[in-house]
Write a protein that holds these residues in place. Structure first.
Motif, PDB file in Angstrom:
ATOM      1  N   GLY A 283       0.792  -1.218   0.000  1.00 33.59           N
ATOM      2  CA  GLY A 283       0.000   0.000   0.000  1.00 33.59           C
ATOM      3  C   GLY A 283       0.826   1.271   0.000  1.00 33.59           C
ATOM      4  N   ARG A 284       2.065   1.160  -0.470  1.00 30.44           N
ATOM      5  CA  ARG A 284       2.940   2.334  -0.532  1.00 30.44           C
ATOM      6  C   ARG A 284       3.046   2.829  -1.971  1.00 30.44           C
ATOM      7  N   PRO A 285       3.282   4.097  -2.163  1.00 29.29           N
ATOM      8  CA  PRO A 285       3.503   4.598  -3.531  1.00 29.29           C
ATOM      9  C   PRO A 285       4.833   4.076  -4.058  1.00 29.29           C
ATOM     10  N   ALA A 286       4.909   3.908  -5.351  1.00 26.68           N
ATOM     11  CA  ALA A 286       6.151   3.443  -5.963  1.00 26.68           C
ATOM     12  C   ALA A 286       7.237   4.496  -5.800  1.00 26.68           C
ATOM     13  N   THR A 287       8.400   4.047  -5.382  1.00 21.23           N
ATOM     14  CA  THR A 287       9.524   4.968  -5.184  1.00 21.23           C
ATOM     15  C   THR A 287      10.752   4.465  -5.920  1.00 21.23           C
ATOM     16  N   CYS A 288      11.712   5.347  -6.058  1.00 21.80           N
ATOM     17  CA  CYS A 288      13.019   4.962  -6.602  1.00 21.80           C
ATOM     18  C   CYS A 288      13.844   4.446  -5.427  1.00 21.80           C
ATOM     19  N   PRO A 289      14.301   3.190  -5.474  1.00 21.37           N
ATOM     20  CA  PRO A 289      15.055   2.625  -4.338  1.00 21.37           C
ATOM     21  C   PRO A 289      16.298   3.427  -3.967  1.00 21.37           C
ATOM     22  N   ALA A 290      16.950   4.000  -4.956  1.00 22.41           N
ATOM     23  CA  ALA A 290      18.203   4.708  -4.692  1.00 22.41           C
ATOM     24  C   ALA A 290      17.990   6.068  -4.045  1.00 22.41           C
ATOM     25  N   THR A 291      16.921   6.758  -4.456  1.00 23.27           N
ATOM     26  CA  THR A 291      16.691   8.113  -3.952  1.00 23.27           C
ATOM     27  C   THR A 291      15.589   8.194  -2.909  1.00 23.27           C
ATOM     28  N   GLY A 292      14.696   7.198  -2.917  1.00 20.94           N
ATOM     29  CA  GLY A 292      13.574   7.210  -1.992  1.00 20.94           C
ATOM     30  C   GLY A 292      12.444   8.124  -2.425  1.00 20.94           C
ATOM     31  N   LYS A 293      12.609   8.758  -3.576  1.00 23.00           N
ATOM     32  CA  LYS A 293      11.596   9.694  -4.046  1.00 23.00           C
ATOM     33  C   LYS A 293      10.454   8.964  -4.741  1.00 23.00           C
ATOM     34  N   GLU A 294       9.251   9.481  -4.558  1.00 18.82           N
ATOM     35  CA  GLU A 294       8.074   8.871  -5.168  1.00 18.82           C
ATOM     36  C   GLU A 294       8.105   9.056  -6.686  1.00 18.82           C
ATOM     37  N   LEU A 295       7.682   8.002  -7.389  1.00 16.65           N
ATOM     38  CA  LEU A 295       7.641   8.041  -8.851  1.00 16.65           C
ATOM     39  C   LEU A 295       6.201   8.209  -9.308  1.00 16.65           C
ATOM     40  N   HIS A 296       6.005   9.013 -10.338  1.00 17.00           N
ATOM     41  CA  HIS A 296       4.663   9.194 -10.890  1.00 17.00           C
ATOM     42  C   HIS A 296       4.281   8.037 -11.806  1.00 17.00           C
ATOM     43  N   SER A 297       5.285   7.346 -12.315  1.00 22.64           N
ATOM     44  CA  SER A 297       5.040   6.237 -13.233  1.00 22.64           C
ATOM     45  C   SER A 297       6.002   5.095 -12.930  1.00 22.64           C
ATOM     46  N   THR A 298       5.522   3.869 -13.080  1.00 24.84           N
ATOM     47  CA  THR A 298       6.381   2.690 -12.894  1.00 24.84           C
ATOM     48  C   THR A 298       6.858   2.138 -14.234  1.00 24.84           C
ATOM     49  N   ALA A 299       6.643   2.889 -15.284  1.00 25.07           N
ATOM     50  CA  ALA A 299       7.118   2.454 -16.601  1.00 25.07           C
ATOM     51  C   ALA A 299       8.645   2.431 -16.605  1.00 25.07           C
ATOM     52  N   VAL A 300       9.205   1.449 -17.268  1.00 23.70           N
ATOM     53  CA  VAL A 300      10.665   1.346 -17.363  1.00 23.70           C
ATOM     54  C   VAL A 300      11.086   1.361 -18.833  1.00 23.70           C
ATOM     55  N   LYS A 301      12.294   1.830 -19.062  1.00 21.85           N
ATOM     56  CA  LYS A 301      12.824   1.929 -20.423  1.00 21.85           C
ATOM     57  C   LYS A 301      14.077   1.075 -20.525  1.00 21.85           C
ATOM     58  N   PRO A 302      14.112   0.112 -21.457  1.00 22.34           N
ATOM     59  CA  PRO A 302      15.307  -0.728 -21.611  1.00 22.34           C
ATOM     60  C   PRO A 302      16.537   0.118 -21.921  1.00 22.34           C
ATOM     61  N   SER A 303      17.628  -0.179 -21.237  1.00 26.83           N
ATOM     62  CA  SER A 303      18.888   0.525 -21.486  1.00 26.83           C
ATOM     63  C   SER A 303      19.721  -0.329 -22.443  1.00 26.83           C
ATOM     64  N   ILE A 304      19.405  -0.186 -23.711  1.00 28.24           N
ATOM     65  CA  ILE A 304      20.011  -1.051 -24.741  1.00 28.24           C
ATOM     66  C   ILE A 304      21.519  -0.837 -24.833  1.00 28.24           C
ATOM     67  N   ALA A 305      21.950   0.407 -24.821  1.00 28.12           N
ATOM     68  CA  ALA A 305      23.380   0.705 -24.939  1.00 28.12           C
ATOM     69  C   ALA A 305      24.163   0.107 -23.771  1.00 28.12           C
ATOM     70  N   LEU A 306      23.633   0.265 -22.560  1.00 27.80           N
ATOM     71  CA  LEU A 306      24.311  -0.282 -21.383  1.00 27.80           C
ATOM     72  C   LEU A 306      24.348  -1.804 -21.455  1.00 27.80           C
ATOM     73  N   ARG A 307      23.249  -2.403 -21.875  1.00 29.21           N
ATOM     74  CA  ARG A 307      23.211  -3.860 -21.977  1.00 29.21           C
ATOM     75  C   ARG A 307      24.274  -4.361 -22.952  1.00 29.21           C
ATOM     76  N   GLN A 308      24.400  -3.698 -24.101  1.00 27.33           N
ATOM     77  CA  GLN A 308      25.405  -4.101 -25.080  1.00 27.33           C
ATOM     78  C   GLN A 308      26.816  -3.927 -24.527  1.00 27.33           C
ATOM     79  N   THR A 309      27.022  -2.845 -23.794  1.00 27.46           N
ATOM     80  CA  THR A 309      28.340  -2.600 -23.198  1.00 27.46           C
ATOM     81  C   THR A 309      28.693  -3.681 -22.190  1.00 27.46           C
ATOM     82  N   ILE A 310      27.714  -4.063 -21.361  1.00 25.45           N
ATOM     83  CA  ILE A 310      27.942  -5.115 -20.368  1.00 25.45           C
ATOM     84  C   ILE A 310      28.240  -6.445 -21.054  1.00 25.45           C
ATOM     85  N   GLU A 311      27.501  -6.754 -22.110  1.00 23.26           N
ATOM     86  CA  GLU A 311      27.716  -8.005 -22.836  1.00 23.26           C
ATOM     87  C   GLU A 311      29.111  -8.043 -23.460  1.00 23.26           C
ATOM     88  N   GLU A 312      29.551  -6.914 -24.010  1.00 27.69           N
ATOM     89  CA  GLU A 312      30.896  -6.848 -24.604  1.00 27.69           C
ATOM     90  C   GLU A 312      31.967  -6.974 -23.528  1.00 27.69           C
TER      91      GLU A 312
END
Length: 275
Positions: A156-185
């Motif tokens: 029953g809590r609002p969605a927050t950012c774990p790192a900052t503790g700030k409330e988020l207006h949306s829980t939508a996430v965006k794939p970080s394609i560039a970072l994923r490719q960098t990690i794979e390489e």
């Protein structure tokens, strides 16, 4: 988050054995120091201490926090020693990575790139496989942040950012394609380097401790994916591992376990042919 504890079980017996020695012995013996760090890392799920020094430092800090109320001089002394060992490891100090009596020469090995902080999920403290960015701009492992959002909703809590503790207006996430490719390489480069390093550590002129480290790293690579098994075979590791059977009991048993790990999923006759 996983904490380190001094509860002795079968998997932690080597750590207990090393810590039972006096601090002077550990401070003066680089091979014991390396052995302790590798076993400590594995005990908390860190596969390769050489490329996960940040994670290992974090675990040592957690252990220090657990023992803040300790009054025994030995406990306090060992905590300082562990902290210094990890700091030296992270900075690449020769006093930990090599010993005067080691003939294999760590300087001959290929460089394994360090673990970059941006690759690590703030929630899981492990390298991300599917990084996604939330509204706040922070990036997390997809499964971890989705679980976080689910727990927020369930409680029953609002969605927050774990790192900052700030409330988020949306829980939508965006794939970080560039970072994923960098990690794979980065992963591919390091796995290649680790295979080449294993070949060096498993040569007949290596110390038994080096052989053990090489064999155990081969096992770790085998468990990551089937492609690594093919790469290890192609790199000619099997003859080197078989040669390890000529050495002491600990190396021989580890070599047998490594051969079985390489052959897992193959015809049983192939396993027997290795040995």
């Amino acid at each position: 988050m996983q904490h380190i504890h001094f509860e002795v079980n079968q998997s932690d017996s080597r750590i207990a054995q090393l810590l039972s020695q006096n601090s002077t012995s550990l401070q003066s013996n680089p091979e014991l120091q390396t052995d302790l760090l590798f076993n400590l890392a594995r005990s908390v799920g860190i596969e390769d201490a050489s490329q996960n020094s940040t994670a290992l430092k974090l675990q040592v800090e957690l252990l220090k926090n657990d023992l803040q109320g300790a009054t025994e001089a030995y406990d306090l002394q060992m905590m300082d020693l562990l902290g210094n060992l990890v700091e030296n490891w992270a900075s690449g100090a020769d006093s930990i990575n090599t010993s005067a009596g080691t003939t294999s020469g760590y300087h001959e090995q290929r460089r394994v790139e360090p673990l970059y902080e941006s690759f690590v999920c703030p929630l899981t403290k492990t390298v991300m496989r599917d990084p996604v960015t939330v509204e706040s701009g922070w990036t997390y492992e997809r499964s971890a942040i989705e679980k976080w959002f689910w727990e927020c909703k369930s409680n029953g809590r609002p969605a927050t950012c774990p790192a900052t503790g700030k409330e988020l207006h949306s829980t939508a996430v965006k794939p970080s394609i560039a970072l994923r490719q960098t990690i794979e390489e980065w992963t591919a480069r390091n796995e290649h380097a680790r295979i080449e390093n294993a070949k060096i550590l498993l040569t007949s002129r290596s110390s038994q401790q080096d052989m053990l480290h090489g064999l155990k790293d081969v096992q770790v690579l085998c468990t990551k994916n089937k492609l690594n098994k093919h790469k290890l075979r192609k790199a000619g590791l099997i003859p080197e591992i078989v040669n390890c059977l000529k050495h002491g009991e600990q190396v021989r048993c580890t070599a047998l376990a490594t051969l079985r790990c390489l052959a897992e999923g193959e015809d049983e006759n192939k396993v027997n042919n290795f040995v």
